[in-house]
Design a protein around this motif. Structure first.
Motif, PDB file in Angstrom:
ATOM      1  N   ASN A 168     -11.843   2.980  25.066  1.00 37.50           N
ATOM      2  CA  ASN A 168     -12.851   2.318  24.224  1.00 37.50           C
ATOM      3  C   ASN A 168     -13.017   0.848  24.575  1.00 37.50           C
ATOM      4  O   ASN A 168     -13.780   0.133  23.940  1.00 37.50           O
ATOM      5  N   THR A 204     -11.761  -3.560  22.389  1.00 45.50           N
ATOM      6  CA  THR A 204     -12.297  -3.691  21.034  1.00 45.50           C
ATOM      7  C   THR A 204     -11.172  -3.951  20.045  1.00 45.50           C
ATOM      8  O   THR A 204      -9.990  -3.876  20.389  1.00 45.50           O
ATOM      9  N   ASN A 245     -17.265   2.034  21.030  1.00 39.95           N
ATOM     10  CA  ASN A 245     -17.992   1.441  22.146  1.00 39.95           C
ATOM     11  C   ASN A 245     -19.043   2.423  22.663  1.00 39.95           C
ATOM     12  O   ASN A 245     -18.707   3.492  23.185  1.00 39.95           O
ATOM     13  N   GLU A 285     -20.773   2.406  25.225  1.00 39.46           N
ATOM     14  CA  GLU A 285     -20.681   2.679  26.660  1.00 39.46           C
ATOM     15  C   GLU A 285     -19.750   3.851  26.961  1.00 39.46           C
ATOM     16  O   GLU A 285     -19.805   4.422  28.060  1.00 39.46           O
TER      17      GLU A 285
END
Length: 388
Positions: free
Chosen positions: A353, A356, A367, A369
């Motif tokens: 992730n 974060t 996330n 992305e």
């Protein structure tokens, strides 16, 4: 298939994820979330969608080229947490005191993305059971346990089952997994120390449960430091303590509670037995007594060797072997997907992730992305396990 094949699903998955993040729901009370998932699954042309499992749970079945072949289960948890979100994004929670602080909104979106892809291509034999589970974050009975108890493995003919969870600190586009234990069991305990209350200015006339509780807390630490093999992980944490509410009162009793985590199933029995013996011995030594309640919550999340190898192959096909850590260190957190792995063999994998905030933190956010990587992992896994 490599990651490029799934990037065209990212935009739509982001829209789904942001909607779910804005509208978090807790435990089994997931009426809007379940309705959203059902509508999306139906729009993909999936015919068999069973609802109301463990109240808000959903299982949808996608049949491949030969539906008589084995069925594998893919699970996504759906519930949010009772946390007040730091409102730092335009899709922040619309419901004060509730937020998706563990990324289950992303887990739903990734499994929906995989469902759309698989329902369109059906490049596999057998069937895929998409498991959307409520109440992963609650105590007993959790959603994973209830779905197993309500017979989803037999009802849908599931032979193997797989789970995935995002993990902050791992780079987006990378995966982590290990054979055997990957997440710890969780057991919880409550202790009531029963002394004799009195005035704080005359402690000699009381049996002070506050002092006794303090000794118990210290005593429990030796169960880990001096009574177990240091190579076998065990954590005993006292996290709750309730005594008097006045400065000048020694209470009659103190309430305390905590949690036990381990990767070794045998240590669960040891901890339950020794917490009682240690706490009771200390209390009686001071002339007091106690009550203890010990609850088995979640077993060890255990990856089957064959399932682990299949998961590694799926992730490696997507991002290359160099981006898959096959010996990640197990986590001492717990995961109720463990119940599904007790019912059927399979594996649980971590998805990066990025840098974060941590899970369960009020500033955490899944996330976006990472979405195509999760979608691509599920698709690769299905096409490998159920090779056409």
């Amino acid at each position: 298939m490599r990651i490029e094949a799934f990037r065209n699903l990212q935009h739509e998955a982001v829209v789904w994820r942001h909607y779910l993040h804005e509208n978090p729901e807790l435990d089994y009370r997931m009426h809007n979330t379940a309705r959203f998932v059902i509508e999306k699954l139906a729009s993909f042309g999936i015919d068999r969608i069973e609802t109301g499992i463990a109240e808000a749970g959903i299982v949808a079945l996608i049949q491949g080229e030969d539906g008589n072949q084995p069925t594998i289960g893919l699970r996504a948890d759906m519930d949010a947490l009772p946390i007040l979100e730091v409102p730092n994004k335009r899709w922040s929670s619309n419901i004060p005191g509730k937020m998706h602080a563990c990324g289950h909104d992303g887990h739903i979106a990734m499994l929906l993305g995989a469902a759309k892809y698989l329902a369109n291509t059906r490049n596999f034999k057998g069937s895929v059971a998409l498991i959307f589970q409520p109440a992963e974050e609650v105590g007993l009975p959790s959603g994973g346990l209830r779905m197993v108890q309500e017979g989803i493995m037999d009802r849908f003919g599931i032979h193997q089952v797989f789970g995935m969870h995002n993990l902050p600190g791992i780079e987006v586009g990378k995966f982590g997994i290990c054979d055997g234990p990957i997440m710890a069991s969780q057991d919880d305990f409550d202790i009531v120390v029963k002394g004799r209350g009195g005035h704080a200015a005359a402690p000699h006339q009381a049996i002070d449960p506050v002092v006794i509780a303090a000794h118990i807390i210290v005593g429990l630490q030796t169960l880990v430091s001096r009574n177990t093999n240091p190579m076998e992980p065990l954590a005993i944490s006292v996290t709750k303590l309730k005594a008097a509410e006045a400065y000048n009162v020694i209470p009659d009793q103190v309430e305390m509670g905590g949690t036990v985590r381990t990767l070794v199933p045998g240590l669960r029995e040891f901890a339950e037995r020794q917490i009682l013996a240690t706490a009771q011995g200390i209390a009686r030594g001071f002339g007091a007594d106690l009550d203890l309640k010990h609850r088995r919550a979640v077993p060890v999340t255990f990856n089957d060797t064959n399932g682990t190898n299949l998961a590694i192959k799926a992730a490696s096909n997507l991002v290359g072997p160099a981006s898959v850590d096959v010996k990640i260190k197990p986590r001492m957190g717990s995961e109720d997907f463990a119940y599904m792995l007790e019912a059927r063999p399979g594996a649980f994998i971590f998805l990066g992730n990025g840098a974060t905030a941590g899970l369960h933190h009020p500033a955490y956010d899944f996330n976006d992305e990472a979405l195509p990587f999760g979608i691509g992992y599920w698709v690769n896994l299905v096409e490998i396990v159920l090779a056409a």
